[in-house]
Scaffold this motif. Sequence first.
Motif, mmCIF file in Angstrom:
data_model
loop_
_atom_site.group_PDB
_atom_site.id
_atom_site.type_symbol
_atom_site.label_atom_id
_atom_site.label_comp_id
_atom_site.label_asym_id
_atom_site.label_seq_id
_atom_site.Cartn_x
_atom_site.Cartn_y
_atom_site.Cartn_z
ATOM 1 N N GLU A 252 36.762 42.071 21.507
ATOM 2 C CA GLU A 252 36.630 40.621 21.639
ATOM 3 C C GLU A 252 36.053 40.003 20.370
ATOM 4 O O GLU A 252 36.444 38.896 19.972
ATOM 5 N N GLU B 30 41.357 37.409 34.476
ATOM 6 C CA GLU B 30 41.362 38.029 33.146
ATOM 7 C C GLU B 30 40.502 39.290 33.097
ATOM 8 O O GLU B 30 40.515 40.005 32.103
ATOM 9 N N TYR C 106 34.298 40.637 28.693
ATOM 10 C CA TYR C 106 35.481 41.064 29.441
ATOM 11 C C TYR C 106 35.690 42.569 29.356
ATOM 12 O O TYR C 106 36.782 43.069 29.615
ATOM 13 N N VAL D 84 36.925 39.364 33.802
ATOM 14 C CA VAL D 84 35.567 39.133 33.306
ATOM 15 C C VAL D 84 34.606 40.157 33.913
ATOM 16 O O VAL D 84 34.700 40.494 35.092
ATOM 17 N N THR E 100 39.126 33.267 34.879
ATOM 18 C CA THR E 100 38.353 34.314 34.205
ATOM 19 C C THR E 100 38.272 35.579 35.058
ATOM 20 O O THR E 100 38.274 36.688 34.519
#
Length: 367
Positions: free
Chosen positions: A45, A22, A39, A24, A19
């Motif tokens: 999202e 990615e 995120y 976060v 995460t």
Amino acid sequence: MFGISPSARLRPSSYFAATLAEGVQSFTTYNNMLLPTDYGHPEEEYWRLINGVSQWDVAVQRQVQLQGPDAGALAQMLTPRDLSGCVAGQGKYVALCDHEGTLINDPLLLKLDENRYWLSIADSNIWFWARAVAAERGLKVEVSEPDVSPMAVQGPKGEEVVASIFGGWVRDLKYFWFRQSEIEGIPVIVARSGWSKQGGFEIYLMDGTQGMRLWNLVKEAGQPWDIGPGGPNFAERVESGLLSFGGDTDARTNPFEVRLGKYIDLGVAAKVIGIEALRRIHAGGPKRQQLGLVLDGDQPTTLGFNWNEIHCDGHSIGHLTNCVWSWRLRRNIGFALVAGTCRAGERVEITREGQIISGELVELPFL
């Protein structure tokens, strides 16, 4: 901005490093762990979940394992939902109550075999509760926390992604049913479940050292469907009428007050914890109920950390337990835990930072 200090009290997820990779942006705490919530692109999202497929780290959804010859007996004692027809490979959404009929968790129960069950729990320490009950009643069962970390693949394209990984058999799974499998030697359980109404699956990783590898395998498989990171989506779950234990409940909430009555079987044996109290509550009628509330105005607003008191005709009738901007409705919406005499269509008011905001009670779900 502020940070979170590392602590042995706060455990990282098996997918924590994934995460971070990615991007976060924020977490909340849940079962002494960190749950990714953002995120950096909340509307993107949201629409990814509604129209496509989203990948979630939900390892905070810990498992309470009941194992031994009395595992089934303990599972039934813990929930007022009749489990007599539950078979291996089947899951059931259940309410757990204390002796007063108060809701203390609302997990998904998974029956792995006759002597082993998992309770995939919401945010409260059910290990302590289950161990105490087992000891007090002299049951032959071990209560433990297995090495299991769920990942969710949610959204209308989620089935395509999961089928591309495991095969077409996943399309035949009924809701809350599951099957043990593997991906490149990584042991998992695949369940048709998840905390959204957009469809999807949860993949229960059974080797915490393989979190980054599993995340990347699912991410790669999902590329043809534009998979992207996300998390349990506040707006979607409110629109869909999904309960958040501990957020939409307080220390005296019973299942009938929050639309869980259909999961209560009043005919179960007296040894089931809370059943006598639940029978009394049902006979007398719950004092409160959960409705929706649509606030006036067409601009997003926030209501802070605390429940907001709701008034009708100058009288306090309950509380707004959550509030979120709905991108589909273009309104601020939330759940109202209010007196049982209230009705959908009534006009009410809440106070926010000294301002009075009007709204209307409605039935749930919103969508």
